[in-house]
Design a protein around this motif. Structure first.
Motif, PDB file in Angstrom:
ATOM      1  N   ALA A   1      52.995  28.489  17.119  1.00  0.00           N
ATOM      2  CA  ALA A   1      53.014  27.572  15.983  1.00  0.00           C
ATOM      3  C   ALA A   1      51.680  27.605  15.248  1.00  0.00           C
ATOM      4  O   ALA A   1      51.624  27.633  14.014  1.00  0.00           O
ATOM      5  CB  ALA A   1      53.320  26.151  16.458  1.00  0.00           C
ATOM      6  N   ILE A   2      50.572  27.636  16.008  1.00  0.00           N
ATOM      7  CA  ILE A   2      49.237  27.696  15.409  1.00  0.00           C
ATOM      8  C   ILE A   2      49.027  29.035  14.715  1.00  0.00           C
ATOM      9  O   ILE A   2      48.584  29.104  13.555  1.00  0.00           O
ATOM     10  CB  ILE A   2      48.155  27.474  16.482  1.00  0.00           C
ATOM     11  CG1 ILE A   2      48.266  26.064  17.073  1.00  0.00           C
ATOM     12  CG2 ILE A   2      46.763  27.695  15.892  1.00  0.00           C
ATOM     13  CD1 ILE A   2      47.400  25.836  18.286  1.00  0.00           C
ATOM     14  N   LEU A   3      49.331  30.118  15.407  1.00  0.00           N
ATOM     15  CA  LEU A   3      49.143  31.456  14.838  1.00  0.00           C
ATOM     16  C   LEU A   3      50.046  31.688  13.634  1.00  0.00           C
ATOM     17  O   LEU A   3      49.621  32.275  12.630  1.00  0.00           O
ATOM     18  CB  LEU A   3      49.407  32.515  15.915  1.00  0.00           C
ATOM     19  CG  LEU A   3      48.446  32.542  17.102  1.00  0.00           C
ATOM     20  CD1 LEU A   3      48.864  33.619  18.100  1.00  0.00           C
ATOM     21  CD2 LEU A   3      47.015  32.784  16.634  1.00  0.00           C
ATOM     22  N   GLY A   4      51.295  31.224  13.740  1.00  0.00           N
ATOM     23  CA  GLY A   4      52.227  31.402  12.630  1.00  0.00           C
ATOM     24  C   GLY A   4      51.782  30.668  11.390  1.00  0.00           C
ATOM     25  O   GLY A   4      51.868  31.203  10.276  1.00  0.00           O
TER      26      GLY A   4
ATOM     27  N   LEU B   1      54.674  29.286  25.085  1.00  0.00           N
ATOM     28  CA  LEU B   1      54.054  30.003  23.968  1.00  0.00           C
ATOM     29  C   LEU B   1      54.395  29.375  22.617  1.00  0.00           C
ATOM     30  O   LEU B   1      53.908  29.827  21.587  1.00  0.00           O
ATOM     31  CB  LEU B   1      54.503  31.473  23.977  1.00  0.00           C
ATOM     32  CG  LEU B   1      54.080  32.288  25.198  1.00  0.00           C
ATOM     33  CD1 LEU B   1      54.564  33.729  25.074  1.00  0.00           C
ATOM     34  CD2 LEU B   1      52.560  32.258  25.380  1.00  0.00           C
ATOM     35  N   TYR B   2      55.234  28.353  22.639  1.00  0.00           N
ATOM     36  CA  TYR B   2      55.660  27.671  21.419  1.00  0.00           C
ATOM     37  C   TYR B   2      54.454  27.109  20.671  1.00  0.00           C
ATOM     38  O   TYR B   2      54.324  27.286  19.456  1.00  0.00           O
ATOM     39  CB  TYR B   2      56.622  26.553  21.803  1.00  0.00           C
ATOM     40  CG  TYR B   2      57.405  25.934  20.677  1.00  0.00           C
ATOM     41  CD1 TYR B   2      58.696  26.355  20.392  1.00  0.00           C
ATOM     42  CD2 TYR B   2      56.876  24.892  19.921  1.00  0.00           C
ATOM     43  CE1 TYR B   2      59.448  25.766  19.384  1.00  0.00           C
ATOM     44  CE2 TYR B   2      57.603  24.300  18.905  1.00  0.00           C
ATOM     45  CZ  TYR B   2      58.891  24.736  18.644  1.00  0.00           C
ATOM     46  OH  TYR B   2      59.617  24.145  17.636  1.00  0.00           O
ATOM     47  N   SER B   3      53.567  26.445  21.403  1.00  0.00           N
ATOM     48  CA  SER B   3      52.386  25.835  20.792  1.00  0.00           C
ATOM     49  C   SER B   3      51.477  26.885  20.175  1.00  0.00           C
ATOM     50  O   SER B   3      51.031  26.759  19.028  1.00  0.00           O
ATOM     51  CB  SER B   3      51.605  25.031  21.837  1.00  0.00           C
ATOM     52  OG  SER B   3      52.399  24.018  22.391  1.00  0.00           O
TER      53      SER B   3
ATOM     54  N   GLY C   1      60.914  30.826  22.738  1.00  0.00           N
ATOM     55  CA  GLY C   1      60.002  29.775  22.310  1.00  0.00           C
ATOM     56  C   GLY C   1      58.888  30.308  21.425  1.00  0.00           C
ATOM     57  O   GLY C   1      58.500  29.676  20.438  1.00  0.00           O
ATOM     58  N   ALA C   2      58.382  31.495  21.773  1.00  0.00           N
ATOM     59  CA  ALA C   2      57.339  32.115  20.946  1.00  0.00           C
ATOM     60  C   ALA C   2      57.874  32.447  19.559  1.00  0.00           C
ATOM     61  O   ALA C   2      57.185  32.267  18.549  1.00  0.00           O
ATOM     62  CB  ALA C   2      56.828  33.382  21.630  1.00  0.00           C
TER      63      ALA C   2
END
Length: 433
Positions: A66-69, A61-63, A113-114
């Motif tokens: 990162a986009i949403l954040g 969920l890291y990727s 990771g999220a």
């Protein structure tokens, strides 16, 4: 006007220092799992393949986060997003002390990771909007070096806690530090200082962003240059996560280092990463300032450094001397991390300021895919080779090959004409002002 553009305000330095501490804490949180790998594997009865999965799921969920954040920060402000993000990962650190099964451990790593996904991109985005382009390399490095410093500084402390009080004590400590940082952040950072004032440099560079820079986000996102730089980041994170998740295990189980020696040696590559990022960023800024060329100032630094890291990985995997192997593998990890500062610096010239949160988020999203693949492939190679040592050596050589291929592609083929036009325009505009 020229002097004003190159001045960093006191308020900006405060924010940059807090963002530096953010990366320190974030990477210390990541590093614990590697330091505690041996006792956790023994307690839960995990195989190398399972441990590879533990390292990889962190980035599931890291990727996405990162986009949403990054997108959310562009809309509601970095202060709120960063505070929520740190609260999430601090809570997860506390919850990890109750881990008693492989499944539970995986869940904590996925949620962690999220929570940490947007941290680096948001830190780079916030810092870059306070800095003139001539100082981007060293300025972003001051934030970025919090990563390796976080691992280097925390390594002896966390190893001491793990060896003397059990691996759970280290997670409790980092969770508490995260909550302390939030309190300071909410007290010191104003939303105006983090978001509205960040747009001030954009006003000074309005001429730069209307001519010579691609202001359409989708064009930049799907461009060859962005994809290749992101793939370079992919290679960097492959190397970076192997260093976090597997290098301490290799030094203890294959090189047979004592606990006392290990607690010192595990900090070595992270200290070297800190020094190298400062050095290469300084060199990059000097070249960029002289040539006004992102290719000469950024890309021609990035490519050769990654290629050198690849060579170090190849040699470190085959030498018999423990000292030489540790030195070479540390250098491989050190040079492989150069994209963490050069990549964001390049992206500042690629995309207009109003899209920086999104493009930095996408960069980290694609980069972090290397964090999914690297630990798992390493675990698979270790578990399916003739010996544990052979598996590690194959994994290090593969990592070197990936660094060489993607670093070489960026070095040889990325020639963004728009970057060059922009740099020339900046120089002409500065002379006029």
């Amino acid at each position: 006007m020229e002097q004003k553009k190159r001045t960093v305000s006191k308020k900006a330095w405060v924010i940059i220092f807090l963002l530096f501490l953010l990366t320190v804490i974030s990477n210390a949180d990541k590093a614990i799992i590697g330091f505690a790998s041996v006792p956790i594997m023994k307690e839960l009865g995990l195989t190398p393949q399972q441990w590879g999965v533990v390292g990889s799921v962190f980035f599931l969920l890291y990727s996405l986060s990162a986009i949403l954040g990054g997108s959310l920060a562009d809309k509601i402000g970095a202060k709120k997003v960063i505070a929520i993000m740190v609260a999430v990962w601090s809570i997860v650190q506390f919850s990890t002390i109750f881990v008693s099964s492989f499944t539970y451990l995986l869940v904590t790593r996925i949620i962690l990771g999220a929570g940490e996904g947007p941290s680096y991109s948001l830190a780079m985005t916030a810092a870059s909007k306070y800095l003139p382009k001539e100082k981007l390399g060293i300025g972003l490095t001051l934030v970025s070096v919090g990563g390796p410093l976080g691992v280097a500084v925390s390594a002896p402390v966390l190893m001491h806690l793990i060896m003397n009080f059990g691996w759970r004590s280290a997670f409790i400590t980092t969770g508490a530090v995260g909550f302390l940082w939030i309190m300071v952040w909410l007290w010191a950072a104003k939303e105006k200082a983090v978001t509205q004032e960040e747009s001030a440099p954009a006003k000074n560079t309005s001429m730069e962003t209307t001519v010579g820079i691609d202001t359409k986000f989708t064009s930049a996102l799907f461009s060859k240059n962005f994809i290749l730089v992101a793939l370079c980041g992919f290679a960097t994170y492959w190397s970076f996560t192997i260093g976090l998740n597997w290098l301490p295990n290799y030094l203890e189980n294959v090189r047979k280092l004592s606990e006392e020696t290990l607690s010192i040696v595990v900090a070595l590559p992270w200290i070297m990463i800190t020094l190298s990022q400062i050095t290469f960023s300084f060199i990059s800024d000097r070249i960029y300032h002289k040539t006004k060329s992102v290719v000469k100032g950024r890309i021609f630094v990035l490519g050769p450094v990654m290629a050198t890291g690849a060579v170090c990985y190849f040699l470190g995997a085959i030498v018999s001397s423990n000292i030489l192997s540790i030195a070479l593998l540390s250098l491989g990890l050190t040079f492989g991390c150069i994209t963490l500062v050069m990549g964001p610096a390049i992206l500042v010239d690629l995309v207009s300021p109003r899209h920086q949160g999104k493009i930095q988020g996408w960069f980290m999203a694609l980069t972090s895919l290397g964090g999914i693949a690297g630990p798992y492939v390493t675990g698979w190679l270790i578990g399916n080779s003739a010996s544990q040592a052979a598996g590690f050596h194959h994994a290090f050589q593969l990592c070197g090959l990936i660094l060489l291929i993607f670093g070489g592609l960026v070095w040889l083929t990325v020639r963004p004409k728009k970057f060059e036009d922009s740099a020339i325009l900046n120089a002409e505009s500065s002379n006029v002002m």
